[in-house]
Design a protein around this motif. Structure first.
Motif, PDB file in Angstrom:
ATOM      1  N   ARG A  67       0.869  -1.180   0.000  1.00 37.35           N
ATOM      2  CA  ARG A  67       0.000   0.000   0.000  1.00 37.35           C
ATOM      3  C   ARG A  67       0.903   1.227   0.000  1.00 37.35           C
ATOM      4  NH1 ARG A  67      -3.530  -2.656   4.210  1.00 37.35           N
ATOM      5  NH2 ARG A  67      -5.302  -3.381   3.022  1.00 37.35           N
ATOM      6  N   GLY A  68       0.269   2.387  -0.196  1.00 39.49           N
ATOM      7  CA  GLY A  68       1.024   3.628  -0.114  1.00 39.49           C
ATOM      8  C   GLY A  68       1.786   3.706   1.201  1.00 39.49           C
ATOM      9  N   GLY A  69       3.018   4.108   1.147  1.00 38.96           N
ATOM     10  CA  GLY A  69       3.873   4.147   2.331  1.00 38.96           C
ATOM     11  C   GLY A  69       4.873   3.012   2.381  1.00 38.96           C
ATOM     12  N   ASP A  70       4.680   1.986   1.544  1.00 37.32           N
ATOM     13  CA  ASP A  70       5.611   0.853   1.501  1.00 37.32           C
ATOM     14  C   ASP A  70       6.758   1.079   0.518  1.00 37.32           C
ATOM     15  OD1 ASP A  70       4.339  -0.695   3.416  1.00 37.32           O
ATOM     16  OD2 ASP A  70       3.108  -1.767   1.951  1.00 37.32           O
ATOM     17  N   SER A  71       6.692   2.149  -0.276  1.00 34.55           N
ATOM     18  CA  SER A  71       7.745   2.387  -1.278  1.00 34.55           C
ATOM     19  C   SER A  71       9.117   2.401  -0.623  1.00 34.55           C
ATOM     20  CB  SER A  71       7.508   3.725  -1.981  1.00 34.55           C
ATOM     21  OG  SER A  71       6.352   3.667  -2.763  1.00 34.55           O
ATOM     22  N   GLY A  72      10.066   1.816  -1.318  1.00 33.14           N
ATOM     23  CA  GLY A  72      11.433   1.721  -0.809  1.00 33.14           C
ATOM     24  C   GLY A  72      11.703   0.434  -0.054  1.00 33.14           C
ATOM     25  N   SER A  73      10.663  -0.364   0.194  1.00 27.95           N
ATOM     26  CA  SER A  73      10.856  -1.635   0.896  1.00 27.95           C
ATOM     27  C   SER A  73      11.654  -2.599   0.028  1.00 27.95           C
ATOM     28  CB  SER A  73       9.505  -2.286   1.215  1.00 27.95           C
ATOM     29  OG  SER A  73       8.740  -1.474   2.055  1.00 27.95           O
ATOM     30  N   LEU A  74      12.473  -3.379   0.669  1.00 26.39           N
ATOM     31  CA  LEU A  74      13.249  -4.398  -0.019  1.00 26.39           C
ATOM     32  C   LEU A  74      12.380  -5.637  -0.210  1.00 26.39           C
ATOM     33  CD1 LEU A  74      16.021  -5.197  -1.135  1.00 26.39           C
ATOM     34  CD2 LEU A  74      16.603  -6.022   1.140  1.00 26.39           C
ATOM     35  N   ILE A  75      12.365  -6.162  -1.417  1.00 25.86           N
ATOM     36  CA  ILE A  75      11.625  -7.389  -1.741  1.00 25.86           C
ATOM     37  C   ILE A  75      12.657  -8.495  -1.905  1.00 25.86           C
ATOM     38  CG2 ILE A  75      10.093  -8.497  -3.410  1.00 25.86           C
ATOM     39  CD1 ILE A  75       9.153  -5.579  -4.137  1.00 25.86           C
ATOM     40  N   VAL A  76      12.464  -9.593  -1.183  1.00 28.42           N
ATOM     41  CA  VAL A  76      13.440 -10.678  -1.190  1.00 28.42           C
ATOM     42  C   VAL A  76      12.765 -12.003  -1.510  1.00 28.42           C
ATOM     43  CG1 VAL A  76      14.932  -9.514   0.481  1.00 28.42           C
ATOM     44  CG2 VAL A  76      13.238 -11.154   1.298  1.00 28.42           C
ATOM     45  N   SER A  77      13.565 -12.958  -1.965  1.00 23.77           N
ATOM     46  CA  SER A  77      13.042 -14.301  -2.240  1.00 23.77           C
ATOM     47  C   SER A  77      12.913 -15.063  -0.930  1.00 23.77           C
ATOM     48  CB  SER A  77      13.984 -15.051  -3.179  1.00 23.77           C
ATOM     49  OG  SER A  77      15.138 -15.474  -2.476  1.00 23.77           O
ATOM     50  N   ALA A  78      12.236 -16.191  -0.977  1.00 22.92           N
ATOM     51  CA  ALA A  78      12.072 -17.032   0.206  1.00 22.92           C
ATOM     52  C   ALA A  78      13.399 -17.635   0.655  1.00 22.92           C
ATOM     53  CB  ALA A  78      11.059 -18.140  -0.075  1.00 22.92           C
ATOM     54  N   LYS A  79      14.413 -17.555  -0.205  1.00 28.61           N
ATOM     55  CA  LYS A  79      15.745 -18.049   0.147  1.00 28.61           C
ATOM     56  C   LYS A  79      16.650 -16.929   0.646  1.00 28.61           C
ATOM     57  CE  LYS A  79      15.676 -21.797  -3.216  1.00 28.61           C
ATOM     58  NZ  LYS A  79      16.280 -22.321  -4.447  1.00 28.61           N
TER      59      LYS A  79
END
Length: 156
Positions: free
Chosen positions: A88-100
């Motif tokens: 949602r708005g406010g999450d920008s800049g979050s790091l997205i990672v794999s399950a590993k």
């Protein structure tokens, strides 16, 4: 079956970077046998969420007075309809990672259909960000295996 294993000490170690080639060739499957890749993120607004990384990507060029910035964006879908939005708005800049624990993307935005939640989340492929960082700071490392030593070096 999940490749994610929650660590006993509660800290999820991150290492390596998922390449564009790996994004396009997932190495796990869902219940129907389709090849997919699950991703995780911890955002300011939605906290920790699980999503499905699509095999699509988009070349994006942003125009600035100082020059153009090019990147590769990857779309992420919510894990399942009943789990809510991946971002949602406010999450920008979050790091997205794999399950590993591989760096996948940096959350840059989303698209929605009349709600405050994103139906599709977009992230800049971390592989391209990593190359920019290495070009500017050749000694940069994302290896935080010894966090205490890293913090000591930062204070020195």
């Amino acid at each position: 079956p999940s490749e994610f294993k929650y660590p006993a000490h509660g800290r999820f170690p991150l290492s390596d970077t998922l390449s564009a080639e790996q994004v396009n060739n997932p190495d796990s499957s869902n219940g129907q046998g389709d090849r997919i890749r699950r991703v995780l993120k911890r955002g300011f607004t939605t906290n920790t969420t699980v999503g499905t990384l699509t095999r699509f990507n988009s070349f994006v060029r942003r125009y600035f007075p100082t020059g153009n910035q090019e990147s590769v964006e990857v779309p992420i879908l919510s894990h399942e309809d009943d789990t809510g939005s991946f971002s949602r708005g406010g999450d920008s800049g979050s790091l997205i990672v794999s399950a590993k624990g591989e760096f996948v993307a940096l959350l840059t935005g989303g698209a929605n259909h009349g709600t405050d939640s994103s139906d599709i989340t977009y992230g800049t492929l971390f592989d391209s960000i990593h190359k920019l960082i290495k070009d500017e700071f050749p000694g940069a490392s994302f290896d935080f295996e010894n966090l205490e030593q890293f913090l000591a070096d930062m204070r020195a």
